[in-house]
Design an enzyme around this catalytic site. Structure first.
Site, PDB file in Angstrom:
ATOM      1  CE1 TYR A 183      -6.899  10.793   2.107  1.00 35.22           C
ATOM      2  CE2 TYR A 183      -7.154  12.465   2.353  1.00 35.22           C
ATOM      3  CZ  TYR A 183      -6.880  11.822   2.279  1.00 35.22           C
ATOM      4  OH  TYR A 183      -6.615  12.071   3.641  1.00 35.22           O
ATOM      5  CB  SER A 235      -9.688  14.393   5.197  1.00 39.72           C
ATOM      6  OG  SER A 235      -8.675  15.261   4.312  1.00 39.72           O
TER       7      SER A 235
END
Length: 284
Positions: A188, A175
């Protein structure tokens, strides 16, 4: 508390039905296929919706058999399967918790029994839970986020590796938050950093066997992940507007990066990360 945590299905509405999302994401492939994955079999995790669905259907258009692994959104997974079959591919769905090693092993066995081989593994499944303060991250949430986002990649790669052969490809989904951070997504973002390190290290481990390992680091993409609890509701209207392009991306704008890394077009690339992120400059 045990070393594993149950899926946080009811928290924050996660994982979320794409069928209930408005506006609907754009996942359909945008160009004709050219047989770049003809005769190959691909496993796509999180293939029921979002980026996973776009990847699964694009791979199907390019000639691959597709195994769609997902947690519990059966209606979304069925739509993905039918879309793959409409492209002329064979496709199966397998529901279960990727954070459990035995499920990953059973899923790979089913894929091999069905299609005879595995050529491409796409580790795309992920979850996120926003917290304004690190003290708000519970032990259960921390374990669950790592189970889904990084443990699953180890479990599936361990199960798949004996079936891979020269020319096979593994593609992991990291990400943009790994590169620029995210103050509200501490756990995350930490998993995404681990995924990038895993990608580079696994590449070194397998490159001698002519198995390539790469990753894709999407920016803000319009999928069920954020609207159904992955981001505070008050932030959704502005989602993606802080990118240089001024908008969130669509799943079918990300899927071609996975296709490129899966096929022979990227035969001289391993240990690399592609960045479909709306123009955000990162050190890749």
């Amino acid at each position: 508390m045990s070393d594993t945590a149950e899926p946080m299905i009811h928290e924050d509405q996660l994982p979320g039905h794409e069928s209930r999302l408005e506006p609907k994401p754009d996942w359909e492939p945008r160009y004709p296929g050219s047989g770049r994955l003809k005769g190959k079999t691909a496993i796509v995790t999180g293939g029921d919706s979002g980026i996973g669905r776009a990847v699964a259907v694009l791979f199907a258009r390019e000639g691959a058999n597709v195994a769609i692994l997902y947690l519990c959104e059966h209606d979304d997974a069925e739509l993905t399967r039918k879309a793959c079959e409409k492209e002329g591919a064979r496709a199966i769905t397998i529901a279960g918790d990727l954070g459990i090693k035995s499920f990953c092993e059973e899923a790979v066995t089913k894929v091999v029994d069905t299609f005879g081989s595995v050529d491409v593994l796409v580790n795309n499944a992920g979850e996120q839970h926003p917290d304004k303060d690190i003290t708000g991250i519970t032990e259960e949430q921390l374990k669950r986020t790592f189970q889904t986002n990084i443990y699953s990649m180890f479990y599936l790669t361990q199960a798949v590796q004996p079936h891979l052969k020269p020319g096979s490809s593994i593609i992991n989904c990291t990400s943009v938050t790994m590169y620029k951070g995210s103050k509200d997504l501490l756990d995350y973002s930490a998993t995404k950093g681990a995924i990038t390190a895993f990608t580079r290290s696994l590449s070194e481990n397998l490159v001698g066997d002519r198995i390539r390992v790469n990753a894709v680091a999407p920016g803000p993409i319009w999928t069920p992940l954020n609207p159904f609890g992955g981001k505070p509701p008050e932030d959704i209207p502005e989602f993606g507007k802080d990118t240089p392009m001024g908008r969130p991306g669509q799943p079918n704008e990300v899927a071609p990066s996975f296709l490129f890394l899966a096929c022979e077009d990227s035969s001289y690339m391993s240990g690399q990360v592609l960045h479909p992120n709306g123009g955000i400059i990162v050190n890749g």
